[in-house]
Design an enzyme around this catalytic site. Structure first.
Site, PDB file in Angstrom:
ATOM      1  N   LEU A   1     -11.094   1.917   3.853  1.00  0.00           N
ATOM      2  CA  LEU A   1      -9.927   2.081   2.796  1.00  0.00           C
ATOM      3  C   LEU A   1     -10.504   2.070   1.475  1.00  0.00           C
ATOM      4  O   LEU A   1     -11.372   1.557   1.356  1.00  0.00           O
ATOM      5  CB  LEU A   1      -8.909   1.082   2.986  1.00  0.00           C
ATOM      6  N   ASP A   2     -10.002   3.017   0.577  1.00  0.00           N
ATOM      7  CA  ASP A   2     -10.812   3.043  -0.998  1.00  0.00           C
ATOM      8  C   ASP A   2     -10.186   2.268  -1.695  1.00  0.00           C
ATOM      9  O   ASP A   2      -9.315   1.319  -1.250  1.00  0.00           O
ATOM     10  CB  ASP A   2     -10.660   4.553  -1.395  1.00  0.00           C
TER      11      ASP A   2
END
Lengths: 306, 449
Positions: free
Chosen positions: A101-102
């Site tokens: 996940l960024d």
């Protein structure tokens, strides 16, 4: 060997999910979890120190005439085994990550520990979808499609109704359904393609662009709106761009205010551990739970929950 | 204080500052003045636009885009097949379209003088007399762009055209107060007028107003060489070629005057009639299905094993429930029931994979193929249409699904292969209606915004 710490270390093997908060790099999360687990393992009371017998010189209380060397046996601990000398027993734990996940996004983040890391390949190689909840806001367009970017354009949005939004989403979903069928490596002219299409079992194979298998509007309160997305092969930047394109289709502009992953494979928000629970006993319990769910469902981590 | 900024299309202007601060709920730290003006692309009361999309074989001119046949510049090449939907610019909003065998008719509900446009093959004057520029006595054999068709109306500025229908070489136009007009080939009496021996149809000025109905005509349909009319009282009239019994008048002769059909349809109020080849179907108000005509491909095998029947017979179709709409192709039949389910039978590519190439009994096409899934559990088909060798279905979500033989790119799916199960056609908008021909299709589409 048999110490409680070693037994704990060896038994910690499997997959579990944590809740990654927004604004934090995924590597930080992984490092924090690894550190906490190691702290937990090294907390276990160390085994008793080895002792050795040392013969110490005893100062004789004899006269000068004797001049004898007397040794006194003394049992002393071996300092080389002392934890302050050796350091913590376990300094590295193999913690791997699943789909990343960024920094901007939050949600379910699957980690694997020990030999559980080998299950990632199996989980992500096959058809695997992920669920996201996207929060958007009409009225602005930014360069990175999120509220933290540089504003490029501002538009009005008073003409947007829920009905128009639904129509645009239906069109996007239609295009994606078509992509879903086209990217499966099945000859469309065969009877097999028809059978699989009827059962909904035509899945894309190999490397494909991001495909949305499901899209719907959960909430609409202009300028804010919330979409639920089920997708595969996606990146979070693609999802933010999706919101931007929804804004363009509606002749306005939109940015993404939040992305939250609700499900990754079989792991949902229910099983994800929040930050207070990134400790050894909670993680061990989560790993056990994931094991038992897998055994109950009887199949590998290849199908999504829905 | 409102500043006006004109973009290149001249559609946008700056909204008042007060509006700007009210509409923005952002946490931006930058000052309002640094963020720039607010653009308005679409007003609050904007209505969706109606558009027409065409695709298929273009050399006959049926698509109405002249640059496909005669390119604008020497460097461009002719485009024989248009495999994906292409926007056709029309002067007015088109309310009804019909595709014949190599030609198209578009009509609008306007009260202007020009209500009807035709393009494509005109060798039998199925598009009326399209006078050429060089010689006013000659008519074009191929019309490459939508050209007005002049109807001999008594009150041209009051009458509206409701519906158009096209057959192999003739067309029917239904108006609201002046009845039905027919153009084109009348070799078998399909235009509803007396057959003239050795009549030359190309360059003909004849547009005939058909008389002889008991009440106002509410729907027209064209078969290959015959015509069907449905009146307000629910009675069906036919005329034209009858060698397969498709006129349903009890004999195998041609009929040059419309006559009411009897048989099982006597006393039945019909809701819809349909035909495109040599088989005809009628749906009654109660949802019953009646058929007559050609049955070589097992279209009417529910009641007969014969090759054709010449009087309407009731087709027992209990498993389909109440029939809402029927569509007939050349060799296949499709029926839509009130639950939005599609049933197909006949011969050809029926839509259940390559293994099902003919069927005597109705086969339901699974709704999962029309986009029904757990995210959309209630998608249903609202319209079903048949071309000569293919099917088209429009769902309530405004999506168009096609399947069947891809004759010269008529499916519009981007490739030249046949499609054995329903496949989406990517159209930028909400599909309202579709007309299917032999090798081309026309879709009437509403834009999303």
């Amino acid at each position: 060997m048999g110490t409680p710490a070693t037994r704990l270390y060896r038994s910690l093997e499997g997959l579990f999910a944590v809740y990654k908060p927004a604004g934090v790099h995924w590597k930080l999360v992984r490092d924090t979890v690894e550190t906490n687990l190691l702290k937990g393992i090294n907390c276990a009371p160390p085994p008793a120190l080895r002792t050795q017998v040392k013969f110490l010189l005893q100062s004789g209380a004899g006269s000068e005439a004797h001049k004898e060397v007397t040794l006194r046996p003394v049992r002393l601990p071996v300092l080389a085994d002392h934890p302050l000398v050796t350091g913590p027993e376990f300094q590295k734990l193999r913690v791997g990550v699943g789909h990343r996940l960024d920094v901007f996004s939050s949600g379910v983040f699957v980690l694997g520990v020990g030999n559980g890391n080998a299950k990632f390949k199996e989980m992500y190689e096959r058809y695997n979808t992920r669920d996201y909840t996207l929060e958007g806001e009409f009225g602005r367009a930014t360069d990175d499609f999120s509220h933290g970017g540089r504003v490029i354009e501002r538009t009005t949005y008073d003409h947007i109704t829920c009905d128009k939004l639904e129509r645009v989403l239906a069109m996007i979903q239609g295009a994606n359904q078509k992509a879903l069928l086209s990217y499966s490596n099945v000859d469309m002219r065969s009877q097999e393609a028809y059978e699989l299409a009827v059962r909904g079992m035509l899945f894309p194979e190999g490397k494909t662009p991001p495909i949305l298998t499901g899209l719907r509007c959960l909430d609409f309160q202009p300028p804010r709106f919330t979409l639920e997305v089920q997708c595969m092969n996606e990146t979070q930047r693609y999802l933010r761009r999706l919101l931007h394109e929804v804004g363009l289709e509606l002749r306005s502009s939109a940015i993404c205010v939040g992305i939250r992953r609700v499900r990754d494979g079989p792991f949902t928000l229910q099983e994800a551990l929040t930050r207070q629970r990134w400790t050894l006993p909670d993680v061990a319990q989560a790993v056990c739970q994931a094991h038992s769910i897998r055994r109950k469902s009887g199949k590998a981590f290849s199908q999504g929950a829905g | 204080m409102a500043l006006v900024h004109l973009r290149k299309l001249g559609l946008l202007h700056l909204v008042n500052r007060a509006c700007a601060s009210r509409s923005l709920a952002s946490k931006a730290q930058t000052k309002e003045s640094e963020l720039g003006p607010i653009f308005q692309y679409v007003g609050q009361h904007r209505k969706p636009k109606d558009k027409v999309f065409v695709w298929g074989f273009s050399y006959t001119g049926a698509l109405g885009i002249p640059s496909f046949v005669i390119p604008d510049s020497g460097r461009k090449k002719r485009r024989k097949y248009q495999f994906t939907p292409y926007r056709l610019d029309t002067a007015e909003q088109i309310s009804s379209a019909a595709c014949g065998y190599g030609f198209t008719l578009l009509s609008s509900r306007t009260r202007d003088i020009t209500k009807l446009w035709g393009m494509g093959l005109n060798k039998d004057s199925q598009l009326g007399f399209q006078c050429s520029r060089h010689d006013r006595e000659k008519s074009y054999a191929y019309v490459l762009e939508p050209s007005p068709v002049r109807l001999p109306l008594a009150r041209p500025q009051e009458t509206r055209v409701l519906q158009v229908a096209c057959g192999r070489a003739h067309s029917l136009i239904l108006t609201d107060s002046e009845g039905v007009f027919s153009l084109g080939n009348n070799a078998y009496g399909q235009c509803g007028r007396k057959i003239v021996e050795d009549e030359v149809y190309s360059g003909s000025h004849v547009i005939h107003k058909i008389e002889g109905f008991d009440s106002r005509v509410t729907q027209v349909a064209c078969g290959q060489d015959h015509s069907l009319f449905l009146t307000e009282t629910g009675r069906v009239y036919t005329c034209g070629w009858g060698a397969d019994g498709q006129t349903g008048l009890g004999s195998y002769d041609m009929a040059s005057r419309p006559a009411a059909v009897a048989g099982d349809l006597a006393g039945v109020r019909v809701r819809q009639v349909t035909s495109y080849g040599d088989c005809s179907l009628a749906v009654s108000q109660d949802g019953e299905l009646f058929g007559w005509g050609n049955s070589e491909y097992r279209q009417l095998s529910a009641v007969t094993e014969a090759m054709q029947i010449n009087t309407p017979q009731h087709l027992p179709v209990e498993e389909m429930g109440k029939v809402q709409q029927a569509a007939c192709g050349g060799t296949q039949v499709a029926v839509l029931n009130d639950k939005g389910e599609v049933f197909v039978w006949g011969y050809g590519i029926l839509g259940k994979g390559p293994n099902l190439s003919e069927s005597k009994k109705p086969e339901m096409v699974p709704p999962a193929l029309f986009g029904r899934s757990e995210f959309n559990p209630s998608v249903r088909v609202t319209q079903i249409r048949c071309g000569l060798h293919h099917f088209a279905a429009v769902t309530d979500k405004g999506e168009l699904f096609v399947w069947g033989k891809n004759v010269r790119g008529c499916l519009g799916i981007g490739k030249a292969d046949d499609q054995f199960f329903p496949w989406r056609v990517t159209v930028p908008g909400h599909v309202v209606d579709v007309a299917c021909g032999v090798d081309h299709m026309v879709a009437l589409v509403k834009s999303l915004i």
